[in-house]
Design an enzyme around this catalytic site. Structure first.
Site, PDB file in Angstrom:
ATOM      1  N   HIS A 146      34.000  42.691  12.146  1.00  0.00           N
ATOM      2  CA  HIS A 146      33.302  43.322  11.021  1.00  0.00           C
ATOM      3  C   HIS A 146      32.395  44.451  11.506  1.00  0.00           C
ATOM      4  O   HIS A 146      32.348  45.524  10.898  1.00  0.00           O
ATOM      5  CB  HIS A 146      32.468  42.284  10.256  1.00  0.00           C
ATOM      6  N   LYS A 152      32.865  29.669   4.690  1.00  0.00           N
ATOM      7  CA  LYS A 152      32.082  28.510   4.268  1.00  0.00           C
ATOM      8  C   LYS A 152      30.605  28.885   4.322  1.00  0.00           C
ATOM      9  O   LYS A 152      30.188  29.719   5.128  1.00  0.00           O
ATOM     10  CB  LYS A 152      32.376  27.282   5.130  1.00  0.00           C
TER      11      LYS A 152
END
Length: 185
Positions: free
Chosen positions: A38, A103
């Protein structure tokens, strides 16, 4: 409760139809990326350089899979904690990313970008990586091979189970579930 079947590409219109708590089965192409990937994607965007993958109408799974055993497409592939991508996700959502799978909680900047651009955050069940990997039919590294498990992979998935945790209107299953629990007790 029935599962909503999702096929990629996953458009903002597709995302806007979903609500927090919806149980989904995802099929098609999704990408893997964790925080190191990222960061590199955002650095490219800040320099005005092209990305190694097209984020428009894409879903990124926050996972660093284990090596595949013989005869498998991928090793164990359980979700990683999503907040580590929070600093980068708003910029990627603005580039057309419509789905994220991980999550844990997301920050308000991520949720705001999701509302603005029509994106959702799916939850996958941690601890079930070996079972989730059975839904992955093909996996290939497409960028940042030097990152090892954190390289960007192109996955072909079939009926990958996920739950909409945060929808494109900001509905949040973590908040709603907690409120419902407290109301009952």
């Amino acid at each position: 409760m029935s599962n909503i079947r999702i096929k990629t590409p996953f458009t903002p219109e597709d995302a806007r139809r979903l609500r927090s708590g919806d149980s989904c089965l995802i099929s098609g192409v999704i990408y893997t990326a964790r925080d190191a990937a990222h960061k590199r994607l955002c650095e490219l965007l800040e320099k005005g350089e092209p990305l190694p993958i097209d984020l428009r109408d894409a879903i990124i799974y926050f996972v660093g899979p284990t090596p595949a055993k013989p005869g498998q497409a991928i090793g164990s592939a359980g979700p990683t904690t999503s907040y580590r991508m929070d600093a980068y996700s708003p910029l990627l959502i603005a580039q057309g990313l419509t789905g994220m799978i991980g999550k844990g909680k997301r920050n308000e900047e991520v949720v705001s970008a999701m509302r603005e651009h029509g994106a959702v955050y799916f939850g996958a069940i941690g601890g079930c990586g070996a079972l989730l990997s059975k839904c992955i039919k093909k996996a290939e590294v497409v960028a940042y091979e030097d990152l090892g498990a954190e390289a960007i992979r192109r996955l072909e998935v079939e009926d990958f189970p996920a739950i909409v945790v945060i929808d494109s209107e900001g509905g949040n299953l973590y908040q709603a579930g907690r409120a419902a629990y407290l109301a009952e007790n």
